[in-house]
Design a protein around this motif. Structure first.
Motif, PDB file in Angstrom:
ATOM      1  N   CYS A  31      26.570  23.141  39.154  1.00  0.00           N
ATOM      2  CA  CYS A  31      25.919  24.311  38.829  1.00  0.00           C
ATOM      3  C   CYS A  31      27.049  24.968  37.908  1.00  0.00           C
ATOM      4  CB  CYS A  31      25.580  25.027  39.809  1.00  0.00           C
ATOM      5  SG  CYS A  31      26.890  25.713  40.986  1.00  0.00           S
ATOM      6  N   LYS A  32      26.502  26.275  37.348  1.00  0.00           N
ATOM      7  CA  LYS A  32      27.285  26.913  36.415  1.00  0.00           C
ATOM      8  C   LYS A  32      27.578  27.999  37.123  1.00  0.00           C
ATOM      9  CE  LYS A  32      26.137  24.985  31.898  1.00  0.00           C
ATOM     10  NZ  LYS A  32      25.201  23.838  32.448  1.00  0.00           N
ATOM     11  N   LEU A  33      28.721  28.907  37.196  1.00  0.00           N
ATOM     12  CA  LEU A  33      28.970  30.063  37.793  1.00  0.00           C
ATOM     13  C   LEU A  33      29.745  31.178  36.788  1.00  0.00           C
ATOM     14  CD1 LEU A  33      31.183  28.663  40.774  1.00  0.00           C
ATOM     15  CD2 LEU A  33      28.663  29.246  40.843  1.00  0.00           C
ATOM     16  N   ILE A  34      29.070  32.602  37.123  1.00  0.00           N
ATOM     17  CA  ILE A  34      29.831  33.557  36.757  1.00  0.00           C
ATOM     18  C   ILE A  34      30.320  34.360  37.654  1.00  0.00           C
ATOM     19  CG2 ILE A  34      29.163  35.626  35.117  1.00  0.00           C
ATOM     20  CD1 ILE A  34      26.794  34.373  34.027  1.00  0.00           C
ATOM     21  N   LEU A  35      31.526  34.881  37.524  1.00  0.00           N
ATOM     22  CA  LEU A  35      32.013  35.401  38.517  1.00  0.00           C
ATOM     23  C   LEU A  35      32.439  36.874  38.000  1.00  0.00           C
ATOM     24  CD1 LEU A  35      34.845  32.678  39.748  1.00  0.00           C
ATOM     25  CD2 LEU A  35      32.524  33.020  40.203  1.00  0.00           C
ATOM     26  N   ARG A  39      38.291  43.550  38.346  1.00  0.00           N
ATOM     27  CA  ARG A  39      39.538  43.168  37.726  1.00  0.00           C
ATOM     28  C   ARG A  39      39.452  41.845  37.128  1.00  0.00           C
ATOM     29  NH1 ARG A  39      44.459  44.072  41.923  1.00  0.00           N
ATOM     30  NH2 ARG A  39      45.362  43.154  39.982  1.00  0.00           N
ATOM     31  N   LYS A  40      39.293  41.577  35.861  1.00  0.00           N
ATOM     32  CA  LYS A  40      39.520  40.422  35.301  1.00  0.00           C
ATOM     33  C   LYS A  40      40.665  39.553  35.624  1.00  0.00           C
ATOM     34  CE  LYS A  40      39.310  38.325  30.670  1.00  0.00           C
ATOM     35  NZ  LYS A  40      38.954  38.338  29.223  1.00  0.00           N
ATOM     36  N   ASP A  41      41.808  39.932  35.636  1.00  0.00           N
ATOM     37  CA  ASP A  41      43.092  38.909  36.124  1.00  0.00           C
ATOM     38  C   ASP A  41      42.850  38.316  37.374  1.00  0.00           C
ATOM     39  OD1 ASP A  41      43.253  41.570  37.449  1.00  0.00           O
ATOM     40  OD2 ASP A  41      45.397  41.467  37.631  1.00  0.00           O
ATOM     41  N   VAL A  42      42.173  38.940  38.420  1.00  0.00           N
ATOM     42  CA  VAL A  42      41.957  38.364  39.964  1.00  0.00           C
ATOM     43  C   VAL A  42      40.930  37.353  39.600  1.00  0.00           C
ATOM     44  CG1 VAL A  42      41.543  39.032  42.140  1.00  0.00           C
ATOM     45  CG2 VAL A  42      42.874  40.695  40.753  1.00  0.00           C
ATOM     46  N   LEU A  43      39.786  37.770  38.913  1.00  0.00           N
ATOM     47  CA  LEU A  43      38.895  36.600  38.672  1.00  0.00           C
ATOM     48  C   LEU A  43      39.296  35.525  38.165  1.00  0.00           C
ATOM     49  CD1 LEU A  43      35.937  38.925  37.245  1.00  0.00           C
ATOM     50  CD2 LEU A  43      36.104  37.946  39.644  1.00  0.00           C
ATOM     51  N   VAL A  44      40.203  35.552  37.235  1.00  0.00           N
ATOM     52  CA  VAL A  44      40.873  34.347  36.467  1.00  0.00           C
ATOM     53  C   VAL A  44      41.637  33.693  37.350  1.00  0.00           C
ATOM     54  CG1 VAL A  44      42.583  33.761  34.713  1.00  0.00           C
ATOM     55  CG2 VAL A  44      40.757  35.463  34.014  1.00  0.00           C
ATOM     56  N   ILE A  56      32.550  27.493  34.601  1.00  0.00           N
ATOM     57  CA  ILE A  56      32.837  28.698  35.284  1.00  0.00           C
ATOM     58  C   ILE A  56      33.116  30.074  34.036  1.00  0.00           C
ATOM     59  CG2 ILE A  56      34.107  30.153  36.866  1.00  0.00           C
ATOM     60  CD1 ILE A  56      34.435  27.274  38.407  1.00  0.00           C
ATOM     61  N   ALA A  57      32.473  30.988  34.320  1.00  0.00           N
ATOM     62  CA  ALA A  57      32.655  32.224  33.485  1.00  0.00           C
ATOM     63  C   ALA A  57      33.140  33.394  34.146  1.00  0.00           C
ATOM     64  CB  ALA A  57      31.660  32.567  32.413  1.00  0.00           C
ATOM     65  N   VAL A  58      33.895  34.082  33.586  1.00  0.00           N
ATOM     66  CA  VAL A  58      34.427  35.352  34.141  1.00  0.00           C
ATOM     67  C   VAL A  58      33.875  36.769  33.563  1.00  0.00           C
ATOM     68  CG1 VAL A  58      36.508  36.902  34.465  1.00  0.00           C
ATOM     69  CG2 VAL A  58      36.523  34.414  35.143  1.00  0.00           C
ATOM     70  N   LEU A  59      33.214  37.552  34.055  1.00  0.00           N
ATOM     71  CA  LEU A  59      32.526  38.618  33.673  1.00  0.00           C
ATOM     72  C   LEU A  59      32.711  40.086  34.381  1.00  0.00           C
ATOM     73  CD1 LEU A  59      30.788  39.682  31.428  1.00  0.00           C
ATOM     74  CD2 LEU A  59      28.719  39.454  32.819  1.00  0.00           C
ATOM     75  N   PRO A  60      33.824  40.910  33.859  1.00  0.00           N
ATOM     76  CA  PRO A  60      34.035  41.990  34.844  1.00  0.00           C
ATOM     77  C   PRO A  60      33.034  42.665  34.920  1.00  0.00           C
ATOM     78  CG  PRO A  60      35.671  41.535  33.074  1.00  0.00           C
ATOM     79  CD  PRO A  60      34.874  40.558  32.545  1.00  0.00           C
ATOM     80  N   LEU A  61      32.971  43.466  36.155  1.00  0.00           N
ATOM     81  CA  LEU A  61      31.742  44.522  36.416  1.00  0.00           C
ATOM     82  C   LEU A  61      32.206  45.555  37.302  1.00  0.00           C
ATOM     83  CD1 LEU A  61      28.769  45.033  36.687  1.00  0.00           C
ATOM     84  CD2 LEU A  61      28.853  43.255  38.714  1.00  0.00           C
ATOM     85  N   ASP A  62      31.838  46.809  37.053  1.00  0.00           N
ATOM     86  CA  ASP A  62      31.930  47.692  38.070  1.00  0.00           C
ATOM     87  C   ASP A  62      30.648  48.314  38.513  1.00  0.00           C
ATOM     88  OD1 ASP A  62      32.711  50.143  39.360  1.00  0.00           O
ATOM     89  OD2 ASP A  62      33.909  51.206  37.704  1.00  0.00           O
ATOM     90  N   LEU A  63      30.360  48.029  39.872  1.00  0.00           N
ATOM     91  CA  LEU A  63      29.225  48.399  40.537  1.00  0.00           C
ATOM     92  C   LEU A  63      29.133  50.078  40.205  1.00  0.00           C
ATOM     93  CD1 LEU A  63      29.073  46.353  43.340  1.00  0.00           C
ATOM     94  CD2 LEU A  63      27.495  46.143  41.390  1.00  0.00           C
TER      95      LEU A  63
END
Length: 264
Positions: A31-35, A39-44, A56-63
């Motif tokens: 499967c493919k993931l978006i995380l 914090r982008k650095d922690v996701l990386v 796997i892709a990284v996408l910063p998000l603030d709820l």
């Protein structure tokens, strides 16, 4: 698991705890993931621990930024062309007596745990409806089914999630949109350390019940199984999960059981 083959799974709160454990396990599937998290650095760093990193892709998000959700959703869809499963895992907890807790703490829990999740889910809903397919997975809590002392704001926000997503499930049954509410008990993560106290500061230490809870990788496996089965609700924990059934039988009994447990 073939159920997840070729699906695009978007995980919020993916920088640690349950979200990180899900990312690591899902990365072994086809499967493919978006995380997402703030914090982008922690996701990386989480991505670097995963297998199949090209998927796997990284996408910063603030709820807390509810107004920005339509743009975030647009960017998420653009990464792999679609979203099949949104795992609403991001959020914060709270540990403090009601009489001492400022209303700002209540407001923050509602804004992040409830409104942030609702705003993101509503922004994605037209995509699910257009595809006539989609699956919301919402990490609530056993505290969304019955309450405990020192978690009033957290319990309120989690109870609210059940009300909203039960309605969404009803309204969009015709559109083949699924909803799975995941209700963890005690899981050994940093949720207690990061919990807000009466003045909004972090608690900063672990409690015994959380420390002795399910190991996070064990929890993630059980959660993935519940997602695959498309359960309406899943109660995942040790003995504490039976509190859901006790409350159905007798709200007075669960009241006295929680009192005796002296959970803090």
């Amino acid at each position: 698991m073939k159920f997840f083959d070729n699906k695009v799974i978007w995980i919020t709160g993916a920088s640690s705890g349950i979200g990180e454990a899900l990312a690591l396990q899902f990365s072994n599937y086809n499967c493919k993931l978006i995380l997402s998290s703030r914090r982008k650095d922690v996701l990386v760093a989480v991505k670097a621990k995963c297998t199949n990193q090209e998927h796997i892709a990284v996408l910063p998000l603030d709820l807390a930024n509810t107004d920005g959700m339509p743009d975030v959703v647009k960017n998420a869809i653009a990464i792999f062309g679609t979203i099949d499963i949104l795992i609403n895992n991001g959020g914060i907890s709270q540990r403090s007596p009601i009489i001492e807790t400022t209303i700002d703490v209540d407001r923050k829990l509602i804004e992040i745990d409830y409104l942030g999740t609702v705003a993101l889910s509503k922004a994605l809903l037209p995509h699910f409806v257009a595809n006539r397919s989609g699956h919301y997975v919402v990490v609530s809590s056993l505290m969304g089914k019955f309450s405990s002392s020192y978690r009033s704001a957290y319990c309120g926000a989690k109870h609210a999630l059940h009300g909203f997503f039960d309605a969404l499930r009803l309204e969009h049954h015709k559109d083949n949109v699924k909803v799975t509410m995941i209700c963890p008990g005690f899981v050994n993560t940093n949720v207690a350390r990061n919990a807000l106290t009466a003045d909004g500061s972090q608690q900063g230490y672990q409690d015994d019940m959380t420390q002795n809870g399910l190991e996070v990788n064990t929890f993630a496996k059980k959660m993935i199984k519940a997602i695959r089965k498309q359960k309406f609700e899943a109660y995942i924990g040790k003995f504490e999960k039976f509190g859901v059934y006790v409350k159905r039988l007798s709200p007075r009994l669960i009241h006295h059981m929680v009192l005796r447990s002296k959970v803090k």
